[in-house]
Write an enzyme that holds these catalytic residues in place. Structure first.
Site, PDB file in Angstrom:
ATOM      1  N   GLU A 139      45.355  56.744  20.311  1.00 33.51           N
ATOM      2  CA  GLU A 139      44.319  55.925  19.674  1.00 33.51           C
ATOM      3  C   GLU A 139      44.322  56.141  18.161  1.00 33.51           C
ATOM      4  OE1 GLU A 139      41.057  57.689  21.978  1.00 33.51           O
ATOM      5  OE2 GLU A 139      40.226  58.467  20.106  1.00 33.51           O
ATOM      6  N   HIS A 177      36.216  54.756  21.473  1.00 34.59           N
ATOM      7  CA  HIS A 177      35.823  56.178  21.377  1.00 34.59           C
ATOM      8  C   HIS A 177      34.393  56.314  20.816  1.00 34.59           C
ATOM      9  CE1 HIS A 177      37.637  60.467  21.060  1.00 34.59           C
ATOM     10  NE2 HIS A 177      36.338  60.518  21.304  1.00 34.59           N
ATOM     11  N   ILE A 178      33.444  55.735  21.549  1.00 30.49           N
ATOM     12  CA  ILE A 178      32.055  55.726  21.051  1.00 30.49           C
ATOM     13  C   ILE A 178      31.082  56.420  22.007  1.00 30.49           C
ATOM     14  CG2 ILE A 178      32.310  53.651  19.628  1.00 30.49           C
ATOM     15  CD1 ILE A 178      30.940  52.072  21.959  1.00 30.49           C
ATOM     16  N   ARG A 212      38.548  73.213  37.996  1.00 34.25           N
ATOM     17  CA  ARG A 212      39.335  74.405  38.326  1.00 34.25           C
ATOM     18  C   ARG A 212      38.461  75.447  39.023  1.00 34.25           C
ATOM     19  NH1 ARG A 212      42.618  75.651  32.995  1.00 34.25           N
ATOM     20  NH2 ARG A 212      40.543  75.179  32.292  1.00 34.25           N
ATOM     21  N   ARG A 268      39.666  62.321  27.067  1.00 30.00           N
ATOM     22  CA  ARG A 268      40.621  62.217  25.975  1.00 30.00           C
ATOM     23  C   ARG A 268      41.765  61.345  26.429  1.00 30.00           C
ATOM     24  NH1 ARG A 268      37.585  63.612  22.776  1.00 30.00           N
ATOM     25  NH2 ARG A 268      37.620  65.345  21.305  1.00 30.00           N
TER      26      ARG A 268
END
Ligand code: 8YV
Length: 340
Positions: free
Chosen positions: A281, A299-300, A191, A252
């Protein structure tokens, strides 16, 4: 099994009570014990929301991870709660505005995971572009009959154009790796544009989002999740990308439309994807599980022992400081707290 640690002495009875809602390193939890009466979740499973609310009764502080939800319902049901400390840098699971309105301090865990997460983003990009897991599955399945000139031929990393969507701390650390280590031209969209003196050392050039998608050979997504980043990458965006391009999401689930991604991966719109985070997840969209040209990890990105310890320790330090009259190290809403 969950355990509760009762006060062991007269003195303990007067101490504030805190809840460690997710299992973490025992020696780090032990740092809380001289200050507080500590109840901890010693299972490796998150508590359902109602159980979390029940266990938070009478607690002044809570240690959470990125998957524990702190919402209006919980806050209204837990009036004694004064401090919420997450071990994650991302805090889309916490209604920070609602916390501020109720005078609840929120802290997160930035910085300590930046380089580790950037390492992983780079590893996932390389595994995706060079088809490492896909070729390993092929080999393990006994399908390797002979060498071939195009067998798992992928895309180069060195010299290719690196696209970074979201140029925060982790995005910058990935850009630096690409620029200095692999001679990659770096383009990014964020942004706000970085000042020139920060762009220079990263070799990074700001471009519009659609231009980023059109030009990147390897796109790495590192934007925080919010209502405005929901499905930032969907069918339209994927169709702007090169058919040889790869996409990596370490931000995410929900930033990418997973159903659209699976459809476009199957259609060959882009070459491959590497995903560490997923919508809903730990459930993964079945169509993604069905794609061969995708590298999937649970998610590691921040998961090295040293970094997970540093994240936990920062959350614990914040809890101690905030509840013993000190100043939390990494507050998110210190300036917005309504007086209680
Ligand atoms: C964490 C993360 O492992 O910090 C974050 O925002 O996504 C991960 O590094 C996880 O969320 C910890 O709960």
């Amino acid at each position: 099994m969950s355990t509760s640690t009762p006060p062991t002495s007269q003195a303990a009875a007067g101490r504030p009570k805190v809840l460690v809602a997710r299992k973490t390193f025992d020696d780090i939890v032990d740092r809380l014990r001289p200050h507080f009466e500590v109840e901890s979740n010693d299972t490796d499973l998150p508590w359902p929301q109602d159980e979390l609310i029940r266990r938070l009764q009478g607690k002044a502080g809570v240690y959470i991870s990125g998957s524990d939800k702190i919402d209006v319902k919980l806050l209204d049901a837990c009036p004694d709660l004064r401090v919420v400390c997450t071990m994650a840098v991302g805090y889309n699971n916490i209604d920070v505005a609602a916390c501020s309105e109720r005078g609840v301090l929120v802290t997160n865990a930035p910085d300590v995971l930046t380089e580790t997460t950037a390492d992983f983003g780079f590893a996932l990009m390389m595994a995706t572009a060079r088809r490492i897991t896909e070729s390993e599955h092929f080999l393990r399945a006994g399908r390797w009959q002979h060498w071939s000139v195009t067998l798992f031929a992928g895309a180069d990393i060195h010299g290719a154009t690196l696209g970074v969507l979201g140029m925060g701390r982790i995005g910058a650390a990935i850009a630096r790796r690409g620029h200095l280590g692999f001679g990659m031209p770096v383009i990014y969209h964020n942004r706000s544009r970085l000042p020139a003196d920060q762009e220079g050392p990263l070799g990074a050039q700001w471009v519009e989002k659609d231009e980023l998608l059109r030009r990147a050979d390897h796109l790495v997504i590192v934007v925080p999740y919010s209502a405005s980043s929901h499905h930032l990458i969907g069918q339209r965006e994927l169709r702007l990308m090169k058919p040889t391009a790869t996409l990596v999401n370490i931000a995410r689930g929900g930033v990418v439309d997973d159903a659209a991604l699976a459809a476009e991966l199957k259609a060959g719109t882009i070459a491959a994807a590497g995903l560490d985070v997923f919508e809903g997840e730990p459930t993964v969209h079945p169509a993604l599980l069905d794609c061969e040209n995708v590298v999937l990890t649970p998610h590691i990105a921040s998961a090295t022992v040293a970094t997970r310890r540093a994240m936990s320790a920062l959350a614990v330090d914040n809890l101690i400081l905030a509840l013993t009259g000190g100043t939390a190290k990494t507050p998110l809403n210190a300036g917005q707290l309504r007086a209680r």
